[in-house]
Design an enzyme around this catalytic site. Structure first.
Site, PDB file in Angstrom:
ATOM      1  N   LYS A  22      -4.085  91.070  56.966  1.00  0.00           N
ATOM      2  CA  LYS A  22      -2.962  92.024  57.010  1.00  0.00           C
ATOM      3  C   LYS A  22      -3.282  93.280  56.209  1.00  0.00           C
ATOM      4  CE  LYS A  22       0.850  88.705  57.337  1.00  0.00           C
ATOM      5  NZ  LYS A  22       2.057  88.265  56.604  1.00  0.00           N
TER       6      LYS A  22
ATOM      7  N   HIS B 177     -13.207  64.489  79.721  1.00  0.00           N
ATOM      8  CA  HIS B 177     -14.219  65.120  80.566  1.00  0.00           C
ATOM      9  C   HIS B 177     -14.535  66.515  80.040  1.00  0.00           C
ATOM     10  CE1 HIS B 177     -14.014  62.004  83.794  1.00  0.00           C
ATOM     11  NE2 HIS B 177     -12.963  61.706  83.061  1.00  0.00           N
TER      12      HIS B 177
ATOM     13  N   GLU C 223      -2.708  75.221  57.548  1.00  0.00           N
ATOM     14  CA  GLU C 223      -2.219  76.212  56.593  1.00  0.00           C
ATOM     15  C   GLU C 223      -1.864  75.561  55.252  1.00  0.00           C
ATOM     16  OE1 GLU C 223       1.368  78.704  57.577  1.00  0.00           O
ATOM     17  OE2 GLU C 223      -0.171  80.118  58.217  1.00  0.00           O
TER      18      GLU C 223
END
Lengths: 427, 427
Positions: B415, B301, B280
């Site tokens: 948003k 793995h 961010e």
């Protein structure tokens, strides 16, 4: 059962290479490519061993009847698939929730003594069984854990009692674990020779723990079977082929990181399974899409900024589930200080879907092509189909990029160094 | 308290830009750069509000005394730091292990109805309290969860009883949550104006949940304080500055993905916190190192193959802990079928350290520069120092790359779309 929505990539005018995709499908299906001794998973949903499958179901019933906990010992492909399916179809809170099936713990997938010692505390004095999963029986992490849990079972139940509680999933004929199992009389299940670890969730490797959790493995196999038939019938037009082509196209355009995004925390370990499947299959010879995952909406307040606006090397694949198991509605509030009354009475699923659509549009605006896969939640067939979808697309995508999608030579490098540092005889 | 080992990058002959780093440090410390109204965290370990700190400790004691569970409601920086520190210093199995502090659940960080409904089941009829954390009180995810838990508390304990169990961490003067808290008489703590969410773990935002888990927050702050003094004294020679310089150098060389690797599963959420902090702060304006994480040895793995041998765009940072809390030793076995007797009597910490060294060498051979950070486990001071180390390095690194490390404009895009789709008044 899986709906593929490619409209979120159209803005980027993809020109996927259908001829190369068709060639890759042929190579995979006819077993003519590199690593073709490890493509047993392609036909597995049709041609699996029905007698062993019935033994898996019987073993699961036995464990459910005599154990409060099952310890699954395995690393990589020997635990990711089972854990992924259990978290998705049951819950990431499976152990903490009330149920009439055993708690399931995963051990032997690392070397943290703290994690192992906490696991011993959590099991406490409850009755438990062990499913040890290892082709060879000599991989360091699971071998250490198995020594400890075997010793514990033998102390607690005696040699004869322990024998009834140890289930070994291993090579059909050879190896340390097979030898021990034969000698001690453990029930064994087979890691097929022609199925690599990361493609093994629909063999005994994944199916025994999954069945123990009370999941209908018949339905899981049926879903994979249907998906296989559809892919083979549709070829390059199938959803799996489209997904493979598209991601390879964007990779060549510089979209070197693929983010797998889901809107349910229950999907987190499916994303881990997917990361192994794709990372280990494609990341070699200096090429490969880097697989990453995010848990949305939480990570919109974490990785969201980067996805929207950081280095433009991302492509995104969304997995979205229809039909939530439980509905929670937003309560109304007289004062409405938080301004949330416009959502009062709405279900969280409804809001979650709008969040997904909103995020999809935002990311496309930000220069990230977005592919959406939709399927039903809490539907074993759909999850079986999703597994086969991702496996098949991975094989095709790997062949399209020119690598052998079925080996993992890079995994040996750290092992050799480690055996040397630890003074293993011969290193 | 943090030892930085850069020998694993020497092979790649890094030429970090000390002059640019020094300029970035000055900009940060003197508050002369972009986003300088959000650099309050720089001096926080010295100049925090001691009276509020004492109230946090008292509130934690109250919750410990009257609650079996604490529900922490917050998203992004309002939950990642607290969860990270609790998992690292206590355990990722904190809730499942025996203890005399409350279970701690994190809610309101997503929109899954299933997750919320499972949380209600897990709390059951136990006594619980809520810490709601939101600067504004109107962020969708936590606001929905708070409506539900507040209603539940008021039903269970009445308005007066609920008041004793709701703790609001919010703006000091303004906003929906502050208004509600004042009106209802909830105890409040402050989200400082000059500290952004992702830098807020050492404010009340992180400290109240952390203290509830029985972690000594005095020691945590002392560690951050010492790290701050050391960085300010050493400048470009400090470990934090070296780390910042180095990662920016490799980024410019095309190492566009940084993998944070730890060898303890307890570190997983610290890696999530780090991903928010770096992703961010740096992922904007079309640039930024893509932050990813792996859990080793398990992911050797899984992602191990890619790291060793895939697209060469990776740099790696390892966090390794000295002094494990508990030691588990490998048992001896007469038959030694698994060939593990060469390790009999060895502690898992010993083996884990060798695995780290082996992996480090393998990745360097594979073309991945590896930086190692070492610190003590189960040491609040060391963890406080690590937090400050990463925060400071992030600010410096962000300024070095030319962005404002303290804003997050990209988070608004989804948003806005979502409010429109949901029909929020005004959108």
């Amino acid at each position: 059962m899986i709906k593929l929505d490619l409209t979120g990539t159209q803005k980027f005018a993809p020109a996927p290479d259908a001829a190369a995709c068709k060639a890759a499908i042929d190579t995979l299906v006819h077993g003519t490519g590199a690593g073709n001794d490890f493509t047993g998973w392609v036909d597995l949903p049709e041609h699996y061993d029905r007698a062993e499958f019935a033994r898996i179901q019987a073993a699961a019933k036995k464990i459910q009847a005599n154990s409060k906990a099952l310890v699954v010992i395995g690393i990589g492909g020997s635990y990711l698939g089972a854990r992924a399916v259990i978290e998705l179809l049951k819950s990431p809170n499976y152990n903490a929730l009330p149920k009439n099936t055993p708690d399931i713990y995963f051990a032997g997938n690392g070397i943290s003594g703290e994690a192992l010692s906490e696991l011993l505390t959590m099991i406490g004095d409850r009755d438990f069984s062990v499913n040890v999963i290892s082709k060879s029986g000599t991989t360091t992490e699971p071998a250490i854990a198995f020594r400890i849990f075997r010793e514990l079972l033998e102390k607690k139940y005696g040699k004869d009692g322990a024998r009834e509680r140890i289930f070994a999933t291993t090579d059909k004929a050879r190896g340390a674990l097979k030898t021990l199992a034969t000698q001690e009389g453990y029930e064994t299940f087979v890691v097929p020779d022609n199925v690599g670890g990361r493609y093994s969730v629909l063999t005994a490797v994944g199916l025994l723990p999954i069945a123990c959790a009370g999941i209908d493995i018949d339905r899981l196999m049926r879903g994979a079977q249907e998906e296989r038939r559809q892919i083979l019938a549709e070829g390059v037009s199938s959803a799996a082929a489209q997904y493979a082509m598209q991601r390879q196209y964007f990779y060549k355009q510089g979209k070197k990181v693929e983010i797998l995004a889901a809107y349910e925390p229950a999907f987190r370990f499916m994303a881990e399974w997917w990361k192994q499947l794709y990372g280990e299959s494609e990341g070699k010879d200096g090429v490969g899409i880097f697989p990453a995952s995010v848990d949305l909406t939480p990570d919109l307040h974490s990785m969201g900024q980067y996805i929207q606006d950081g280095e433009r090397m991302l492509q995104e694949t969304v997995v979205f589930f229809d039909h939530a198991r439980t509905e929670v509605r937003v309560p109304s509030d007289e004062e409405n200080l938080d301004g949330l009354n416009y959502l009062a009475g709405r279900t969280m699923s409804y809001i979650n879907e709008k969040a997904m659509q909103a995020t999809r549009a935002a990311h496309i605006d930000g220069g990230v092509p977005v592919t959406v896969l939709r399927l039903e939640k809490d539907n074993e067939e759909a999850v079986g189909a999703l597994i086969y979808f991702f496996e098949f697309a991975c094989g095709v995508s790997g062949y399209m990029s020119g690598v052998n999608p079925f080996n993992q030579p890079g995994v040996e490098a750290y092992k050799k160094n480690m055996f040397h540092l630890l003074g293993k005889p011969g290193y």
